[in-house]
Design a protein around this motif. Structure first.
Motif, PDB file in Angstrom:
ATOM      1  N   CYS A  17      14.128   6.272  66.231  1.00  0.00           N
ATOM      2  CA  CYS A  17      14.892   7.308  65.543  1.00  0.00           C
ATOM      3  C   CYS A  17      15.480   8.288  66.557  1.00  0.00           C
ATOM      4  O   CYS A  17      15.269   8.136  67.774  1.00  0.00           O
ATOM      5  CB  CYS A  17      14.014   8.038  64.535  1.00  0.00           C
ATOM      6  SG  CYS A  17      12.682   9.025  65.294  1.00  0.00           S
ATOM      7  N   LYS A  21      20.826  14.441  63.600  1.00  0.00           N
ATOM      8  CA  LYS A  21      20.915  13.819  62.273  1.00  0.00           C
ATOM      9  C   LYS A  21      22.008  14.475  61.440  1.00  0.00           C
ATOM     10  O   LYS A  21      22.401  15.615  61.687  1.00  0.00           O
ATOM     11  CB  LYS A  21      19.582  13.941  61.530  1.00  0.00           C
ATOM     12  CG  LYS A  21      18.388  13.337  62.242  1.00  0.00           C
ATOM     13  CD  LYS A  21      17.116  13.582  61.447  1.00  0.00           C
ATOM     14  CE  LYS A  21      15.889  13.061  62.183  1.00  0.00           C
ATOM     15  NZ  LYS A  21      15.554  13.920  63.342  1.00  0.00           N
ATOM     16  N   GLN A  22      22.423  13.751  60.412  1.00  0.00           N
ATOM     17  CA  GLN A  22      23.307  14.326  59.405  1.00  0.00           C
ATOM     18  C   GLN A  22      22.551  15.344  58.579  1.00  0.00           C
ATOM     19  O   GLN A  22      21.333  15.289  58.446  1.00  0.00           O
ATOM     20  CB  GLN A  22      23.819  13.241  58.456  1.00  0.00           C
ATOM     21  CG  GLN A  22      24.795  12.252  59.027  1.00  0.00           C
ATOM     22  CD  GLN A  22      25.436  11.450  57.921  1.00  0.00           C
ATOM     23  OE1 GLN A  22      26.092  12.010  57.038  1.00  0.00           O
ATOM     24  NE2 GLN A  22      25.253  10.139  57.950  1.00  0.00           N
ATOM     25  N   TYR A  31      19.885   9.769  52.687  1.00  0.00           N
ATOM     26  CA  TYR A  31      20.826   9.030  53.511  1.00  0.00           C
ATOM     27  C   TYR A  31      20.277   7.636  53.822  1.00  0.00           C
ATOM     28  O   TYR A  31      19.059   7.490  54.029  1.00  0.00           O
ATOM     29  CB  TYR A  31      21.058   9.748  54.837  1.00  0.00           C
ATOM     30  CG  TYR A  31      21.563  11.171  54.714  1.00  0.00           C
ATOM     31  CD1 TYR A  31      22.926  11.447  54.733  1.00  0.00           C
ATOM     32  CD2 TYR A  31      20.675  12.236  54.593  1.00  0.00           C
ATOM     33  CE1 TYR A  31      23.397  12.751  54.639  1.00  0.00           C
ATOM     34  CE2 TYR A  31      21.128  13.537  54.486  1.00  0.00           C
ATOM     35  CZ  TYR A  31      22.487  13.795  54.505  1.00  0.00           C
ATOM     36  OH  TYR A  31      22.949  15.088  54.406  1.00  0.00           O
ATOM     37  N   LEU A  36      21.714   7.996  59.070  1.00  0.00           N
ATOM     38  CA  LEU A  36      21.203   9.364  59.201  1.00  0.00           C
ATOM     39  C   LEU A  36      21.342   9.898  60.625  1.00  0.00           C
ATOM     40  O   LEU A  36      21.755  11.039  60.842  1.00  0.00           O
ATOM     41  CB  LEU A  36      19.737   9.415  58.763  1.00  0.00           C
ATOM     42  CG  LEU A  36      19.016  10.754  58.967  1.00  0.00           C
ATOM     43  CD1 LEU A  36      19.647  11.849  58.104  1.00  0.00           C
ATOM     44  CD2 LEU A  36      17.524  10.621  58.653  1.00  0.00           C
ATOM     45  N   TYR A  37      21.007   9.065  61.595  1.00  0.00           N
ATOM     46  CA  TYR A  37      20.941   9.522  62.991  1.00  0.00           C
ATOM     47  C   TYR A  37      22.343   9.514  63.610  1.00  0.00           C
ATOM     48  O   TYR A  37      23.110   8.579  63.419  1.00  0.00           O
ATOM     49  CB  TYR A  37      19.984   8.625  63.778  1.00  0.00           C
ATOM     50  CG  TYR A  37      18.647   8.483  63.091  1.00  0.00           C
ATOM     51  CD1 TYR A  37      17.702   9.496  63.126  1.00  0.00           C
ATOM     52  CD2 TYR A  37      18.338   7.328  62.357  1.00  0.00           C
ATOM     53  CE1 TYR A  37      16.497   9.378  62.468  1.00  0.00           C
ATOM     54  CE2 TYR A  37      17.131   7.200  61.691  1.00  0.00           C
ATOM     55  CZ  TYR A  37      16.216   8.232  61.750  1.00  0.00           C
ATOM     56  OH  TYR A  37      15.017   8.109  61.091  1.00  0.00           O
ATOM     57  N   THR A  38      22.646  10.561  64.381  1.00  0.00           N
ATOM     58  CA  THR A  38      24.001  10.718  64.907  1.00  0.00           C
ATOM     59  C   THR A  38      24.044  10.810  66.430  1.00  0.00           C
ATOM     60  O   THR A  38      25.064  11.195  66.994  1.00  0.00           O
ATOM     61  CB  THR A  38      24.662  11.980  64.311  1.00  0.00           C
ATOM     62  OG1 THR A  38      23.844  13.131  64.619  1.00  0.00           O
ATOM     63  CG2 THR A  38      24.805  11.854  62.800  1.00  0.00           C
ATOM     64  N   TRP A  42      22.674   5.603  68.238  1.00  0.00           N
ATOM     65  CA  TRP A  42      23.004   5.176  66.883  1.00  0.00           C
ATOM     66  C   TRP A  42      24.510   5.079  66.660  1.00  0.00           C
ATOM     67  O   TRP A  42      24.985   4.216  65.914  1.00  0.00           O
ATOM     68  CB  TRP A  42      22.346   6.108  65.861  1.00  0.00           C
ATOM     69  CG  TRP A  42      20.926   5.715  65.665  1.00  0.00           C
ATOM     70  CD1 TRP A  42      19.815   6.282  66.229  1.00  0.00           C
ATOM     71  CD2 TRP A  42      20.464   4.607  64.899  1.00  0.00           C
ATOM     72  NE1 TRP A  42      18.686   5.599  65.853  1.00  0.00           N
ATOM     73  CE2 TRP A  42      19.057   4.571  65.031  1.00  0.00           C
ATOM     74  CE3 TRP A  42      21.093   3.652  64.109  1.00  0.00           C
ATOM     75  CZ2 TRP A  42      18.276   3.608  64.404  1.00  0.00           C
ATOM     76  CZ3 TRP A  42      20.318   2.688  63.477  1.00  0.00           C
ATOM     77  CH2 TRP A  42      18.925   2.681  63.626  1.00  0.00           C
ATOM     78  N   SER A  66      10.296   5.536  63.054  1.00  0.00           N
ATOM     79  CA  SER A  66      10.552   6.943  62.757  1.00  0.00           C
ATOM     80  C   SER A  66       9.311   7.793  63.003  1.00  0.00           C
ATOM     81  O   SER A  66       8.196   7.398  62.648  1.00  0.00           O
ATOM     82  CB  SER A  66      10.993   7.079  61.288  1.00  0.00           C
ATOM     83  OG  SER A  66      10.848   8.401  60.824  1.00  0.00           O
ATOM     84  N   HIS A  80      17.009  14.207  55.464  1.00  0.00           N
ATOM     85  CA  HIS A  80      16.971  14.815  56.800  1.00  0.00           C
ATOM     86  C   HIS A  80      15.541  15.312  57.051  1.00  0.00           C
ATOM     87  O   HIS A  80      14.880  15.821  56.155  1.00  0.00           O
ATOM     88  CB  HIS A  80      17.948  15.991  56.848  1.00  0.00           C
ATOM     89  CG  HIS A  80      18.005  16.671  58.177  1.00  0.00           C
ATOM     90  ND1 HIS A  80      19.080  16.552  59.031  1.00  0.00           N
ATOM     91  CD2 HIS A  80      17.122  17.480  58.816  1.00  0.00           C
ATOM     92  CE1 HIS A  80      18.862  17.248  60.124  1.00  0.00           C
ATOM     93  NE2 HIS A  80      17.677  17.830  60.012  1.00  0.00           N
TER      94      HIS A  80
END
Length: 218
Positions: A17, A21-22, A31, A36-38, A42, A66, A80
């Motif tokens: 992970c 994140k968003q 999500y 989710l992960y930005t 990712w 995670s 989140h």
């Protein structure tokens, strides 16, 4: 379970992970975990795992390790969260991970098909993600070991490079007339560790094509 890694020869990716994140904590939204992960790792996965004009990605099983939820599927929906994976947390989730690994059937999958993408650390200070998975008894290969870069271990840049190579290797031509050439080129690019998985996929595709042809005649 509709997508069971025990029932096919698709490779399995387990990606750690990320902190970026968003959304925001307690925003009430759910999500897909793979969206989710930005962070850069990712973003690389998503950019190289979508169809374009000439290619579509080869299917694979996606899991995420995670810090909060343990082992989850890429299409699981989660909110989140803010949790950091530490060695203490990694050791504390071993029992949970063993249960999740058993539920997903990953303990019955050939370890040569399972690839981990994430931090490696050192012998003195291993990555907590690696510690968590190995402590739960899962056998796998870090993707950076498949695509080795001399003098480098498991930093973000090395993982991004390995992930790009992996996802591009397991792509196939959308245009069936070009498929055989794509397969031949993929075999040339494949490392020894990849070649067995790739040839298994080719055999499956050929059997499917024969079956579709036979059913069409019937």
């Amino acid at each position: 379970m509709t997508d069971d890694p025990r029932r096919d020869s698709k490779p399995v990716l387990i990606i750690q992970c990320g902190g970026a994140k968003q959304g925001a904590p307690n925003d009430g939204k759910q999500y897909p975990a793979s969206e989710l992960y930005t962070g850069s790792l990712w973003n690389t996965y998503r950019a190289n795992n979508k169809p374009d004009l000439n290619f579509k990605p080869e299917p694979h099983h996606l899991y995420i390790i995670s810090a909060k939820y343990g082992l989850i599927r890429g299409d699981d929906r989660i909110p989140h969260y803010n949790e950091r994976m530490t060695l203490q947390r990694a050791k504390g989730m071993r029992h949970k991970l063993r249960t999740q690994i058993g539920q997903e059937g990953l303990d019955q999958v050939d370890p040569e098909r399972i690839f981990y993408v994430g931090g490696i650390g050192s012998k003195e200070k291993p990555s907590p993600y690696l510690t968590a998975l190995r402590g739960a008894g899962l056998s796998f290969t870090p993707l950076t070991e498949v695509y080795k870069e001399p003098g480098k271990r498991g930093g973000v840049g090395v993982n991004i490079s390995a992930l790009k190579k992996f996802l591009q290797l397991y792509r196939r031509c959308v245009d069936e007339a070009l498929y055989r050439r794509c397969v031949d080129e993929a075999i040339l690019r494949a490392t020894k560790a990849d070649r067995q998985v790739l040839t298994q996929q080719i055999a499956i595709e050929n059997r499917r094509a024969d079956l579709d042809f036979t059913e069409g005649i019937a």
